[in-house]
Scaffold this motif. Structure first.
Motif, mmCIF file in Angstrom:
data_model
loop_
_atom_site.group_PDB
_atom_site.id
_atom_site.type_symbol
_atom_site.label_atom_id
_atom_site.label_comp_id
_atom_site.label_asym_id
_atom_site.label_seq_id
_atom_site.Cartn_x
_atom_site.Cartn_y
_atom_site.Cartn_z
ATOM 1 N N GLY A 189 -14.681 61.562 -1.037
ATOM 2 C CA GLY A 189 -14.308 62.280 -0.418
ATOM 3 C C GLY A 189 -12.504 62.448 -1.022
ATOM 4 N N GLN A 190 -12.252 62.143 -1.634
ATOM 5 C CA GLN A 190 -11.487 61.997 -2.684
ATOM 6 C C GLN A 190 -11.914 63.321 -3.909
ATOM 7 N N TYR A 191 -12.696 63.046 -4.148
ATOM 8 C CA TYR A 191 -13.348 64.270 -5.283
ATOM 9 C C TYR A 191 -13.099 65.276 -4.962
ATOM 10 N N ILE A 192 -14.055 65.812 -3.426
ATOM 11 C CA ILE A 192 -14.528 67.043 -2.404
ATOM 12 C C ILE A 192 -12.828 67.049 -1.928
ATOM 13 N N TYR A 247 -6.331 66.925 3.695
ATOM 14 C CA TYR A 247 -5.591 65.526 3.721
ATOM 15 C C TYR A 247 -6.793 64.808 2.734
ATOM 16 N N PRO A 248 -5.944 64.610 1.785
ATOM 17 C CA PRO A 248 -7.226 63.445 0.786
ATOM 18 C C PRO A 248 -7.313 62.652 1.171
ATOM 19 N N CYS A 249 -6.266 61.559 1.675
ATOM 20 C CA CYS A 249 -5.964 60.520 2.071
ATOM 21 C C CYS A 249 -5.764 59.706 3.104
ATOM 22 N N VAL A 250 -5.471 59.851 4.538
ATOM 23 C CA VAL A 250 -4.750 59.274 6.013
ATOM 24 C C VAL A 250 -5.288 57.729 5.648
ATOM 25 N N ALA A 251 -5.862 57.244 5.122
ATOM 26 C CA ALA A 251 -5.370 55.145 5.481
ATOM 27 C C ALA A 251 -5.021 55.198 3.451
ATOM 28 N N PRO A 252 -3.822 55.174 2.732
ATOM 29 C CA PRO A 252 -3.769 54.970 1.700
ATOM 30 C C PRO A 252 -3.182 54.094 1.705
ATOM 31 N N MET A 253 -2.888 52.411 2.935
ATOM 32 C CA MET A 253 -3.265 51.073 2.049
ATOM 33 C C MET A 253 -4.302 50.721 2.002
ATOM 34 N N ALA A 254 -5.070 51.180 2.755
ATOM 35 C CA ALA A 254 -7.086 51.065 2.986
ATOM 36 C C ALA A 254 -7.589 51.044 1.386
ATOM 37 N N LEU A 255 -6.829 52.620 0.485
ATOM 38 C CA LEU A 255 -7.092 52.903 -0.274
ATOM 39 C C LEU A 255 -6.514 52.108 -1.602
ATOM 40 N N GLU A 256 -5.142 51.626 -2.049
ATOM 41 C CA GLU A 256 -4.575 50.670 -2.567
ATOM 42 C C GLU A 256 -5.242 49.279 -3.085
ATOM 43 N N ILE A 257 -6.033 48.793 -1.879
ATOM 44 C CA ILE A 257 -6.309 47.802 -2.278
ATOM 45 C C ILE A 257 -7.840 47.434 -2.361
ATOM 46 N N ARG A 258 -8.564 48.654 -2.387
ATOM 47 C CA ARG A 258 -10.016 49.668 -2.496
ATOM 48 C C ARG A 258 -11.020 48.397 -1.447
ATOM 49 N N LYS A 259 -10.537 48.426 0.154
ATOM 50 C CA LYS A 259 -11.440 47.711 0.939
ATOM 51 C C LYS A 259 -11.778 49.030 1.792
ATOM 52 N N ARG A 260 -12.546 48.642 2.850
ATOM 53 C CA ARG A 260 -12.874 50.417 3.302
ATOM 54 C C ARG A 260 -12.323 50.540 5.037
ATOM 55 N N ASN A 261 -11.647 48.833 5.400
ATOM 56 C CA ASN A 261 -10.483 49.199 6.552
ATOM 57 C C ASN A 261 -8.715 48.289 5.701
ATOM 58 N N ALA A 262 -8.503 48.765 6.345
ATOM 59 C CA ALA A 262 -6.366 48.347 6.232
ATOM 60 C C ALA A 262 -6.281 47.235 6.230
ATOM 61 N N PRO A 263 -5.355 46.894 5.184
ATOM 62 C CA PRO A 263 -4.960 45.044 5.762
ATOM 63 C C PRO A 263 -4.873 44.932 7.314
ATOM 64 N N GLY A 264 -5.640 43.295 6.854
ATOM 65 C CA GLY A 264 -5.672 43.226 8.613
ATOM 66 C C GLY A 264 -7.260 43.195 9.224
ATOM 67 N N ALA A 265 -7.989 43.785 8.164
ATOM 68 C CA ALA A 265 -9.651 44.020 8.518
ATOM 69 C C ALA A 265 -9.499 45.311 10.118
ATOM 70 N N LEU A 266 -8.485 46.136 10.141
ATOM 71 C CA LEU A 266 -8.402 47.382 10.646
ATOM 72 C C LEU A 266 -8.547 48.547 10.637
ATOM 73 N N ASP A 267 -10.175 49.197 11.203
ATOM 74 C CA ASP A 267 -10.669 50.263 10.921
ATOM 75 C C ASP A 267 -9.639 51.069 11.946
ATOM 76 N N MET A 268 -9.167 52.410 10.748
ATOM 77 C CA MET A 268 -8.095 52.576 11.657
ATOM 78 C C MET A 268 -9.248 54.197 12.623
ATOM 79 N N ASN A 269 -10.517 54.573 11.830
ATOM 80 C CA ASN A 269 -11.406 54.838 12.416
ATOM 81 C C ASN A 269 -12.299 55.194 14.139
ATOM 82 N N ALA A 270 -10.874 53.710 14.283
ATOM 83 C CA ALA A 270 -11.569 53.118 15.741
ATOM 84 C C ALA A 270 -9.806 52.785 16.872
#
Length: 317
Positions: A48-51, A73-96
């Motif tokens: 998505g970043q490249y697209i 909006y290239p990245c609406v979950a910047p904290m997850a991108l920063e740690i290179r994980k699918r979900n944000a810290p705390g294993a929280l899925d933004m798309n839920a």
């Protein structure tokens, strides 16, 4: 071209900055259509970043062909991108977490800010990648009740597969797509590739498809690349292949290829025994549009999805 920053001021701590790039024609007219393109809801969705980069670059090069407003909006979950994980810290899925809450925790607050900023969009495209386990052929996902406008737009995109599936996590309650529909904003989800990687051929198919849709939405009037027919599949058109044993999956077909019923798709092997434990066969004729990428499997896990479709001219892989 204006780069704006959405600042989600948290109840406690520093603000979180979610960036978007607003692309506008030289002359702004009343009732000009607004298209929003969202990516990076998960931190491992690098395609998505490249697209988004390519979309912005090309629109800037052909600004004279821009006839509407495009918010990217290239990245609406910047904290997850920063740690290179699918979900944000705390294993929280933004798309839920959508539509979010301004009185909730960090991710809920950010989700609410995203929804607020998307208000007023005439259409929204939500770009995703698969997880690390399954590679997905570029596909559009919408619920079965998406409506004629959304379905016809998807079918004209040329993106290989339109999967009308209300059971996909990309479109069910809690997702961005679901919340936007509840607010009357038509939208669709694009799924492509695999997490943490960029497949440039897949990206090109998605980018070409988005420009095709932009033209249909009268947002862009430049030349678009010719696209192939989109295969439309519904719930009963999809066969799901699971493994019956644990081991290492070795595929013998490629994603995008057409298979026949009882054709061998791969095998499950047990390395310590030097033995093949299971031969995996197709349950129908059709096209492989999802295929296991991560080879280690446990009994019952997903290996492939096959859409029952006639073989078109040309190749889709």
């Amino acid at each position: 071209m204006i780069e704006t920053v959405m600042t989600a001021q948290m109840p406690v701590g520093l603000p979180i900055k979610i960036k978007k790039n607003r692309l506008e024609p030289d002359t702004i007219q009343e009732n000009m259509p607004r298209l929003s393109i969202v990516a990076g809801v998960h931190g491992d969705e690098l395609q998505g970043q490249y697209i988004c980069y390519e979309l912005i670059r090309r629109i800037k090069e052909e600004r004279e062909n821009l006839k509407g407003i495009v918010d990217v909006y290239p990245c609406v979950a910047p904290m997850a991108l920063e740690i290179r994980k699918r979900n944000a810290p705390g294993a929280l899925d933004m798309n839920a977490m959508f539509p979010g809450s301004h009185h909730g925790h960090t991710i809920e607050y950010m989700a609410a800010e995203v929804i607020e900023d998307l208000k007023g969009s005439d259409f929204c495209i939500d770009i995703h990648s698969s997880d690390i386990f399954i590679r997905e052929l570029p596909q559009i996902r919408v619920p079965e009740n998406a409506g004629k406008k959304v379905t016809e737009l998807a079918q004209k995109s040329g993106i290989p597969v339109l999967w009308m599936n209300s059971n996909s996590s990309s479109v069910w309650e809690g997702s961005l797509a679901y919340s936007l529909r509840r607010k009357g904003i038509p939208n669709l989800v694009i799924e492509s590739g695999i997490a943490l990687k960029i497949d440039y051929e897949y990206c090109k198919k998605v980018i070409d498809g988005i420009f095709q849709m932009m033209k249909e939405l009268e947002v862009f009037e430049g030349e678009v690349s010719p696209t192939k027919k989109t295969v439309t599949v519904k719930k009963n058109d999809v066969e799901v292949i699971h493994c019956n044993t644990s081991g290492i999956f070795i595929p013998k077909i490629q994603i995008g290829s057409f298979v026949r019923k009882n054709q061998v798709l791969g095998c499950i092997v047990r390395p310590i025994l030097g033995a093949e434990l299971e031969e995996v066969k197709s349950s129908c004729d059709g096209m492989i549009f999802s295929l296991r990428e991560y080879p280690a499997v446990c009994e019952g896990e997903l290996l492939a999805r096959i859409c029952k479709a006639e073989r078109p001219a040309g190749k889709y892989e």
